[in-house]
Design a protein around this motif. Structure first.
Motif, short mmCIF file in Angstrom:
data_model
loop_
_atom_site.label_atom_id
_atom_site.label_comp_id
_atom_site.label_asym_id
_atom_site.label_seq_id
_atom_site.Cartn_x
_atom_site.Cartn_y
_atom_site.Cartn_z
N MET A 235 40.65 9.14 56.31
CA MET A 235 40.69 8.08 57.52
C MET A 235 39.95 8.70 58.79
N ALA A 236 39.98 9.85 58.97
CA ALA A 236 39.15 10.49 60.12
C ALA A 236 37.78 10.38 59.94
N ALA A 237 37.18 10.74 58.60
CA ALA A 237 36.01 10.34 58.25
C ALA A 237 35.25 9.09 58.43
N MET A 238 36.09 8.26 58.00
CA MET A 238 35.47 6.64 58.50
C MET A 238 35.78 6.33 59.92
N PHE A 239 36.54 6.89 60.54
CA PHE A 239 36.52 6.71 62.05
C PHE A 239 35.18 7.35 62.60
N PHE A 240 35.05 8.58 62.32
CA PHE A 240 33.52 9.21 62.86
C PHE A 240 32.42 8.55 62.27
N THR A 241 32.61 7.96 61.02
CA THR A 241 31.43 7.06 60.63
C THR A 241 31.24 5.93 61.44
N SER A 242 32.28 5.38 62.11
CA SER A 242 32.18 3.94 63.07
C SER A 242 31.57 4.36 64.35
N VAL A 243 31.41 5.71 64.68
CA VAL A 243 31.21 5.96 66.13
C VAL A 243 29.62 5.48 66.30
N TYR A 244 28.98 6.09 65.33
CA TYR A 244 27.45 5.51 65.23
C TYR A 244 27.22 3.89 65.74
N PHE A 245 28.01 3.09 65.31
CA PHE A 245 27.82 1.75 65.53
C PHE A 245 28.13 1.30 66.96
N THR A 246 29.18 2.02 67.63
CA THR A 246 29.73 1.72 69.11
C THR A 246 28.31 2.21 69.82
N VAL A 247 27.65 3.16 69.69
CA VAL A 247 26.77 3.74 70.44
C VAL A 247 25.36 2.83 70.17
N ARG A 248 25.29 2.58 68.96
CA ARG A 248 23.75 1.68 68.74
C ARG A 248 23.89 0.31 69.20
N ASP A 249 25.12 -0.31 69.38
CA ASP A 249 25.21 -1.61 69.66
C ASP A 249 25.50 -1.76 71.13
N CYS A 250 25.55 -0.52 71.98
CA CYS A 250 25.67 -0.46 73.41
C CYS A 250 24.26 -0.30 73.85
N PHE A 251 23.36 0.57 73.15
CA PHE A 251 22.08 0.98 73.74
C PHE A 251 20.96 0.61 72.74
N GLY A 252 21.28 -0.04 71.55
CA GLY A 252 19.92 -0.51 70.60
C GLY A 252 19.80 0.43 69.59
N GLU A 253 18.80 0.35 68.73
CA GLU A 253 18.51 1.15 67.59
C GLU A 253 18.46 2.81 68.08
N MET A 254 19.07 3.69 67.37
CA MET A 254 19.05 4.94 67.75
C MET A 254 18.15 5.88 67.18
N VAL A 255 17.39 5.34 65.87
CA VAL A 255 16.48 6.11 65.21
C VAL A 255 15.04 5.72 65.49
N PRO A 256 14.35 6.35 66.32
CA PRO A 256 13.00 5.92 66.75
C PRO A 256 11.99 6.04 65.53
N ALA A 257 11.14 5.04 65.43
CA ALA A 257 10.22 4.99 64.14
C ALA A 257 9.38 6.55 63.96
N THR A 258 9.27 7.21 65.20
CA THR A 258 8.51 8.37 65.15
C THR A 258 9.17 9.65 64.60
N GLU A 259 10.37 9.26 64.31
CA GLU A 259 11.29 10.48 64.11
C GLU A 259 11.19 10.99 62.53
N LYS A 260 10.82 12.14 62.24
CA LYS A 260 10.46 12.55 61.00
C LYS A 260 11.77 12.52 59.92
N PRO A 261 11.58 11.92 58.95
CA PRO A 261 12.87 11.85 57.78
C PRO A 261 13.32 13.14 57.62
N LEU A 262 14.78 13.05 57.45
CA LEU A 262 15.37 14.24 57.19
C LEU A 262 15.77 14.40 55.77
N PRO A 263 15.86 15.59 55.17
CA PRO A 263 15.93 15.80 53.57
C PRO A 263 17.44 15.38 53.29
#
Length: 263
Positions: A235-263
């Protein structure tokens, strides 16, 4: 970067997005959260300074979980290395992230220090130093007062650091400015975050009640100890998964197109 004011109902949406994204990659997201907890626990075991180091690293590790969520949302499998994304973005950003972590550690220790004035250090000893907890401490009025004081003081600290790691890493906002923008965003969207908090509280309460019903039907008290902790961690893992959406919806997309893909 532009702050978006979202309606209060977005709190429910964030919870739903977090749970849905978790189940897109349940093995990866739960494994990364357990790894996150294990790293924090191991660092905390370093004598004298372990807890402080863990606090300093916490914003960077939280950013790693956000980055993992952005990958899982696309249906991809985030690898363990993504937890270290904050330390793979150049010396300048690494330095800023460590400064942010140091500010968080100072703020958290300050909150615990003020709680010491209320109960002489009982609550701080349990929460910060890992001292054993028992019914005598929990029922101590001074301990309870210190707990409420710490919770009240931690709320503005949490608001300042909620968005800050993402703003620093993905938008290049300096540490102190990221704290200011995070505080403003949390305050301006206070309705959505209130609904978000209450919704997660309801989810945890329903899950806990369901577990108690199952245990009572089985009639095995030992079963509760066996299943409660893993389910609570999920349940805690699900909560931390949701944190990303709270930030993204307040400030827009969080991953710039110029960022290198991670393995």
């Amino acid at each position: 970067m532009k702050l978006t004011i979202v309606p209060a109902r977005m709190g429910f949406v964030w919870v739903r997005q977090g749970i849905r994204t978790f189940w897109k990659q349940p093995l990866a997201m739960s494994g990364l959260f357990f790894l996150f907890m294990a790293w924090v626990s191991l660092v905390s075991m370093i004598p004298m300074i372990g807890n402080v180091i863990a606090l300093v690293l916490l914003p960077a590790m939280t950013l790693g979980l956000m980055a993992a969520t952005s990958v899982a949302e696309q249906g991809k499998f985030p690898m363990p290395g993504i937890l270290l994304v904050a330390f793979r973005s150049g010396q300048a950003k690494v330095k800023d992230m460590l400064i942010l972590g140091l500010l968080y550690a100072m703020g958290f220790i300050g909150v615990m220090g003020l709680s010491v004035l209320v109960d002489g250090g009982l609550f701080a000893g349990v929460y910060l130093m890992g001292a054993p907890i028992n019914s005598e401490k929990v029922n101590n009025p001074a301990f309870q007062n210190a707990m409420w004081v710490a919770m009240g003081l931690y709320l503005p600290l949490s608001m300042m650091f909620w968005h800050a790691p993402a703003l620093l890493h993905w938008h290049g906002v300096p540490p102190v400015k990221s704290l200011f923008f995070s505080l403003v965003a949390s305050w301006r969207n206070f309705g959505a975050f209130t609904v978000y908090t209450l919704a997660w509280l309801a989810v945890f309460l329903v899950a806990g009640a369901a577990m108690l019903i199952v245990v009572s039907l089985v009639g095995d008290p030992g079963l509760a100890e066996t299943i409660m902790m893993p389910i609570a961690l999920l349940m805690a893992a699900m909560f931390f998964t949701s944190v990303y959406f709270t930030v993204r919806d307040c400030f827009g997309e969080m991953v710039p197109a110029t960022e290198k893909p991670l393995p």
